[in-house]
Design a protein around this motif. Sequence first.
Motif, PDB file in Angstrom:
ATOM      1  N   GLN A 162      -4.845  51.986   3.846  1.00  0.00           N
ATOM      2  CA  GLN A 162      -4.846  50.523   3.744  1.00  0.00           C
ATOM      3  C   GLN A 162      -3.723  50.097   2.802  1.00  0.00           C
ATOM      4  N   THR A 163      -3.216  48.891   3.018  1.00  0.00           N
ATOM      5  CA  THR A 163      -2.281  48.337   2.055  1.00  0.00           C
ATOM      6  C   THR A 163      -2.291  46.817   2.134  1.00  0.00           C
ATOM      7  N   VAL A 164      -1.999  46.184   0.984  1.00  0.00           N
ATOM      8  CA  VAL A 164      -1.730  44.745   0.961  1.00  0.00           C
ATOM      9  C   VAL A 164      -0.260  44.620   0.582  1.00  0.00           C
ATOM     10  N   LEU A 165       0.522  43.987   1.442  1.00  0.00           N
ATOM     11  CA  LEU A 165       1.971  43.934   1.198  1.00  0.00           C
ATOM     12  C   LEU A 165       2.281  42.824   0.185  1.00  0.00           C
ATOM     13  N   SER A 166       1.890  43.096  -1.056  1.00  0.00           N
ATOM     14  CA  SER A 166       2.005  42.071  -2.089  1.00  0.00           C
ATOM     15  C   SER A 166       3.253  42.256  -2.944  1.00  0.00           C
ATOM     16  N   THR A 193       7.744  47.667  -2.767  1.00  0.00           N
ATOM     17  CA  THR A 193       7.057  48.803  -2.128  1.00  0.00           C
ATOM     18  C   THR A 193       6.695  48.534  -0.669  1.00  0.00           C
ATOM     19  N   ALA A 194       6.918  47.306  -0.190  1.00  0.00           N
ATOM     20  CA  ALA A 194       6.396  46.910   1.132  1.00  0.00           C
ATOM     21  C   ALA A 194       6.829  47.862   2.253  1.00  0.00           C
ATOM     22  N   SER A 195       8.120  48.176   2.309  1.00  0.00           N
ATOM     23  CA  SER A 195       8.581  48.997   3.439  1.00  0.00           C
ATOM     24  C   SER A 195       7.979  50.399   3.376  1.00  0.00           C
ATOM     25  N   PHE A 196       7.909  50.952   2.157  1.00  0.00           N
ATOM     26  CA  PHE A 196       7.305  52.289   2.025  1.00  0.00           C
ATOM     27  C   PHE A 196       5.841  52.245   2.462  1.00  0.00           C
ATOM     28  N   GLU A 197       5.144  51.189   2.038  1.00  0.00           N
ATOM     29  CA  GLU A 197       3.722  51.056   2.351  1.00  0.00           C
ATOM     30  C   GLU A 197       3.477  50.941   3.862  1.00  0.00           C
ATOM     31  N   ILE A 198       4.332  50.172   4.520  1.00  0.00           N
ATOM     32  CA  ILE A 198       4.205  50.041   5.986  1.00  0.00           C
ATOM     33  C   ILE A 198       4.331  51.426   6.623  1.00  0.00           C
ATOM     34  N   ASN A 199       5.331  52.163   6.189  1.00  0.00           N
ATOM     35  CA  ASN A 199       5.557  53.486   6.778  1.00  0.00           C
ATOM     36  C   ASN A 199       4.427  54.457   6.449  1.00  0.00           C
ATOM     37  N   ARG A 200       3.915  54.338   5.224  1.00  0.00           N
ATOM     38  CA  ARG A 200       2.818  55.243   4.822  1.00  0.00           C
ATOM     39  C   ARG A 200       1.589  55.022   5.718  1.00  0.00           C
ATOM     40  N   VAL A 201       1.239  53.751   5.939  1.00  0.00           N
ATOM     41  CA  VAL A 201       0.030  53.481   6.739  1.00  0.00           C
ATOM     42  C   VAL A 201       0.242  53.946   8.188  1.00  0.00           C
ATOM     43  N   ILE A 202       1.400  53.626   8.744  1.00  0.00           N
ATOM     44  CA  ILE A 202       1.648  54.025  10.150  1.00  0.00           C
ATOM     45  C   ILE A 202       1.657  55.556  10.276  1.00  0.00           C
ATOM     46  N   GLY A 208      -5.734  52.143  10.827  1.00  0.00           N
ATOM     47  CA  GLY A 208      -5.211  51.800   9.504  1.00  0.00           C
ATOM     48  C   GLY A 208      -5.181  50.283   9.337  1.00  0.00           C
ATOM     49  N   TYR A 209      -4.946  49.831   8.102  1.00  0.00           N
ATOM     50  CA  TYR A 209      -5.068  48.390   7.790  1.00  0.00           C
ATOM     51  C   TYR A 209      -3.870  47.918   6.982  1.00  0.00           C
ATOM     52  N   ILE A 210      -3.197  46.899   7.485  1.00  0.00           N
ATOM     53  CA  ILE A 210      -2.110  46.274   6.719  1.00  0.00           C
ATOM     54  C   ILE A 210      -2.406  44.788   6.574  1.00  0.00           C
ATOM     55  N   GLU A 211      -2.462  44.328   5.320  1.00  0.00           N
ATOM     56  CA  GLU A 211      -2.697  42.905   5.078  1.00  0.00           C
ATOM     57  C   GLU A 211      -1.382  42.283   4.618  1.00  0.00           C
ATOM     58  N   LEU A 212      -1.054  41.177   5.250  1.00  0.00           N
ATOM     59  CA  LEU A 212       0.236  40.545   4.983  1.00  0.00           C
ATOM     60  C   LEU A 212       0.005  39.127   4.439  1.00  0.00           C
TER      61      LEU A 212
END
Length: 542
Positions: free
Chosen positions: A130-134, A138-147, A157-161
């Motif tokens: 899970q991630t919150v793109l806050s 770190t946003a791009s790394f987080e997107i890649n980590r969840v995918i 998986g969960y991405i909150e924008l």
Amino acid sequence: MKIGEYLIKQLRETGLKHVFGIQGDYVLNFYSQLYKSRLKLINTCDEQGAGFAADAYARVAGFGAVCVTYGVGGLKLANSTAQAFAELSPVLVISGSPGMAEREHEALLHHKVRSFETQLNVFKEMTCAQTVLSDAKTASFEINRVIATIKETKRPGYIELPRDMVDVEIDEPKIKVTEKAVTVDTAALNEALHEVLDMLNLAERPIVIGGAEIHRFNLQKIFLKFLKRSGLPFVTGVLSKSLVSENHPQYVGVYAGGMSPEHVRKAVENSDCVIALGPFVTDLATGIFTHHIDIKKSIVMMPNSILVKHHNYPNISMKYFLESLNKSLKTPKKINFKPKKYKLAPFFPKEGKKITVDRLIACVNTFLDDLTIVIAEPGDPLFGSLDLQVHGMTEFISPAYYASTGFAVPASIGVQFAAPDRRPIVLVGDGSFQMTAMELSVCARYGLSPIVIIFNNGGYGTFRSMIDGTFNDIQPWRYADIVNIIGKGEGYTVSTEKELSNALLSAKKNNSSPSIIDVRLGKNDCSERLRKLTDKLKKRIK
Ligand SMILES: Cc1ncc(C[n+]2csc(CCOP(=O)(O)OP(=O)(O)O)c2C)c(N)n1
Ligand SMILES: [Mg+2]
């Protein structure tokens, strides 16, 4: 690049072409980015429908995505995401949410529950990452980590924008998410291989069970090679029906414990070497644990370990092991044990003969071809149809473990977008149909053409033999008339074998809109297999 654009770019990298969902003000800005992108947005009537569509899409295409607004939309995805988690379906949930700048002093913003983290906390229970793109850094790394975690574990998986982050500019990540290196303990692998080959050499009646994890981890090709190299007969399970073509010469049938056809059951249970590859040993798939497989005669391969009799070899991937086994198997094993394939009796419709569940299944069987994909709702649409002979790989889809009703109709949307040249055949009970029927409107809107066959037994038939009451009744709808309400499609009401056969013939010709066939069955009619299952379940209830 903006955060939203980067997310879209990475979604496209997975091969994704469609995103399902419903917008709201917390996700509207991202929706406009999606709309401008090459991903196609598919609006459903309800978020759960979008979740089921994305789940089915992922089962066919290998990755699915659903995008919704905060709270009211996100929380409606709890059930479909729970199912995707339980059944290993790689679905990404994207939810818009209040902007970071709006969250001060726990402001009472619409759709908030207890705190701004409530929805995130709910999804922690049913997603692998899970991630919150806050944070722009770190946003791009987080997107890649969840995918990457979704792709690795095959769980959702969960991405909150947050809405004020959508247009924030970011750079490509400096640190790349690296795929975990496969480390193999060669000594353990060789020992396991020897033990398996020795067992196989001595076996006189070996049999393979192809399980659902083979499909989920894209190992079907390696599995087919294993069948070719070994020459062994194989069965599938309730969750893995259509793992490979059921026209395969070594295919025997679906093994479902005490619910299996007798000769399929004997082929497995009298075997002196059962090789189970990625099986899901669940209550419903085994007729409530009525399977009898002696652990001393079995080899079980899981995604990351191998169990040979009582010996456990951890940290060996099924993929690596199967590949090694394929290399060791030079010539197919010569065995006299050749269990016959289970075949449904041919169907010749009788004029004026009242249709029954068994004959309905036999009739559908004759209509399956290389282009059809069956989607079966839990209940008789699933258990009664396990003997259908599907032609190709992944042509039978069902939530056979988590067993949420209401799946099949919205799933047909996902299936047809994932495989546009295919024809979904939806087998659904009348009670289940009433849960998500409005999603047929989406089929009408986008020109999809599922053939929806409603097993109309006047309610929740599954429970009637357990405990009956008016709670098992439902309002009788004029199902065939629904096409008039949604504005497109063809509707049929049938009571006899001949009427059903004619309706199917006619529905097959309509490939631009949904067809609904309301099959009027007896109130207590059900397949023998469902009867066996409910008899067992009944004992657990009282
Ligand atoms: C979302 C959800 N709610 C409730 C249930 C419990 N349930 C299992 S079968 C069933 C009845 C389904 O009725 P129908 O589709 O008509 O099938 P039938 O039992 O008549 O074969 C229900 C409500 C469930 N599995 N999933
Ligand atoms: Mg029913």
